[in-house]
Enzyme design. Structure first.
Site, short mmCIF file in Angstrom:
data_model
loop_
_atom_site.label_atom_id
_atom_site.label_comp_id
_atom_site.label_asym_id
_atom_site.label_seq_id
_atom_site.Cartn_x
_atom_site.Cartn_y
_atom_site.Cartn_z
N GLY A 13 144.24 -18.37 -11.75
CA GLY A 13 142.93 -18.50 -11.14
C GLY A 13 142.38 -19.87 -11.37
O GLY A 13 143.08 -20.86 -11.26
N CYS A 14 141.16 -19.93 -11.70
CA CYS A 14 140.46 -21.19 -11.85
C CYS A 14 141.17 -22.10 -12.85
O CYS A 14 141.56 -21.68 -13.92
CB CYS A 14 139.03 -20.94 -12.30
SG CYS A 14 138.06 -22.43 -12.35
#
Length: 175
Positions: A13-14
């Site tokens: 993800g991020c």
């Protein structure tokens, strides 16, 4: 004699959550940069990448001294930061820009990454298939300044986002 090499990972993800483990590693990691790789637009912005339409991954590029830390050790730091069985993103970050991938920069990295993934699969740590791709490195574009070392500059927001994501619960359960 120093031998500086690159490792590039899309992970979990991020990219904010991918920086800290490498940045805080004691010995051999020279720098960790958040950015974008694997897409079709030159110098994409965060606003473009977050739409999921550019083909880019949110990634980190690590410069390391291979006379101090091996690529295998870098991989050993990478795997426990992600859910390698999730092809749809990571934790609460969903979409193709949040997929996991190892981008190799040479034949030795490719072989090491393939063997590392095979070892993870054979460990039976996960019941589902390991879907993290192993791909040739592509141009890497550093993210905007406010994304760099986010965990240091915005400690409260980083902690809140990480807690909300479910990442740490997953890591405790599987790693």
């Amino acid at each position: 004699m120093r031998k500086i090499e690159k490792a590039t990972f899309a992970g979990g993800g991020c990219f904010w959550c991918m920086v800290k483990p490498f940045d805080q590693w004691d010995g051999g990691v020279v720098s960790v940069v958040s950015g974008y790789t694997g897409g079709t637009i030159e110098n994409p912005s965060y606003e473009q990448v977050k739409t999921g339409t550019t083909g880019h991954y949110e990634a980190v590029q690590i410069m390391y001294d291979s006379s101090i830390i091996s690529y295998q050790t870098i991989l050993d730091l990478y795997w426990p930061q992600i859910d390698p069985t999730d092809a749809g993103g990571q934790f609460h970050d969903r979409g193709p820009q949040y997929r996991t991938a190892i981008f190799y920069h040479n034949a030795a990295q490719k072989e090491t990454a393939i063997n590392s993934k095979k070892s993870l699969k054979e460990s039976n740590r996960f019941q589902k298939e390991i879907v993290t791709d192993i791909l040739p490195a592509q141009p890497f574009y550093p993210a905007e300044d406010y994304h760099q070392a986010f965990y240091k500059k915005n400690e409260k927001e980083y902690k809140l986002d990480r807690e909300k994501s479910g990442r740490d619960v997953f890591i405790q359960k599987y790693w």
